[in-house]
Enzyme design. Sequence first.
Site, PDB file in Angstrom:
ATOM      1  N   HIS A  48       0.813  -1.215   0.000  1.00 18.46           N
ATOM      2  CA  HIS A  48       0.000   0.000   0.000  1.00 18.46           C
ATOM      3  C   HIS A  48       0.847   1.266   0.000  1.00 18.46           C
ATOM      4  CE1 HIS A  48      -3.664  -2.246   0.367  1.00 18.46           C
ATOM      5  NE2 HIS A  48      -3.329  -2.769   1.520  1.00 18.46           N
ATOM      6  N   GLU A 149      -5.643 -11.813   7.700  1.00 19.15           N
ATOM      7  CA  GLU A 149      -6.542 -10.670   7.563  1.00 19.15           C
ATOM      8  C   GLU A 149      -7.751 -10.968   6.689  1.00 19.15           C
ATOM      9  OE1 GLU A 149      -4.189  -7.493   5.919  1.00 19.15           O
ATOM     10  OE2 GLU A 149      -3.063  -8.842   4.616  1.00 19.15           O
ATOM     11  N   ASP A 175      -8.380  -5.124   7.706  1.00 21.89           N
ATOM     12  CA  ASP A 175      -8.920  -6.031   6.687  1.00 21.89           C
ATOM     13  C   ASP A 175      -9.634  -7.215   7.321  1.00 21.89           C
ATOM     14  OD1 ASP A 175      -8.457  -4.930   4.131  1.00 21.89           O
ATOM     15  OD2 ASP A 175      -6.340  -5.405   4.273  1.00 21.89           O
TER      16      ASP A 175
END
Length: 252
Positions: A48, A149, A175
């Site tokens: 990310h 996650e 998540d």
Amino acid sequence: MSRNGAPLKSSLSRGDVCYGAWCMIPSPFVVEVFCHQPYDWIALDLQHGLWAHDQMVMALQVIDGFGLPSIVRVNGSDRWEIGRVLDAGASGVIVPMVDSRTDAEEAVSACRYPPLGVRSFGPVRAALGRPEWTTDKANDEVLCIIMIETPGGLDNLADILAVPGVDAILVGAVDLSLTHGVFGDEPSRWDLVERVFEECRNQDIPYGIAVGSAADARTAVKMGASLMALAPDAWMLSDAIAAHLSACGVTR
């Protein structure tokens, strides 16, 4: 050297709490600023974050200079990306969105040379300046950290933890919550996290969590977490700027 993940691995196995900086801003200077603080390890987020490969390499060089372990979050269990990151000198990797034992086996195998894995030989930075380096030593030193996650990761957790070479578990609480229909910091988020932590304790696997606040960090440590990924640089910078502007009376 940060290219040797064994000290961090040993600390985690003892249950020492190890606090990590989480770097998303693609700047070796920002990494250097973090390295001057009392962190135990430094993470570069390729999933990310905004890092290009050459920027990542320069950041790894900075981390090396401070003698800190460098952990890179990759995009998945792809053997080529993991191998390239490790060849660049990372101490280990964090592999996100692991759903199954197969995913975990692929991640572990990508981190290690034969006969333990499928990592291709080419340690261009990993072995630089290390005459003692061997593939066996690299296999011992590398850290393969698996993120839990997703519903699949939670359902298959016992099988994932049973994979030899999984060195630690990092919970991606946001998540994990979102994929279970939990929105915001509701108490049920911590119920999900505790399910992961409990199974890790049962199988004697070091575990931790990525957190965004000091309060969450303290909560996780009380729950026995040792691998602590603290708030990302971008969030911390934004919060610090907002607080400074507010203190200056800037409200627009």
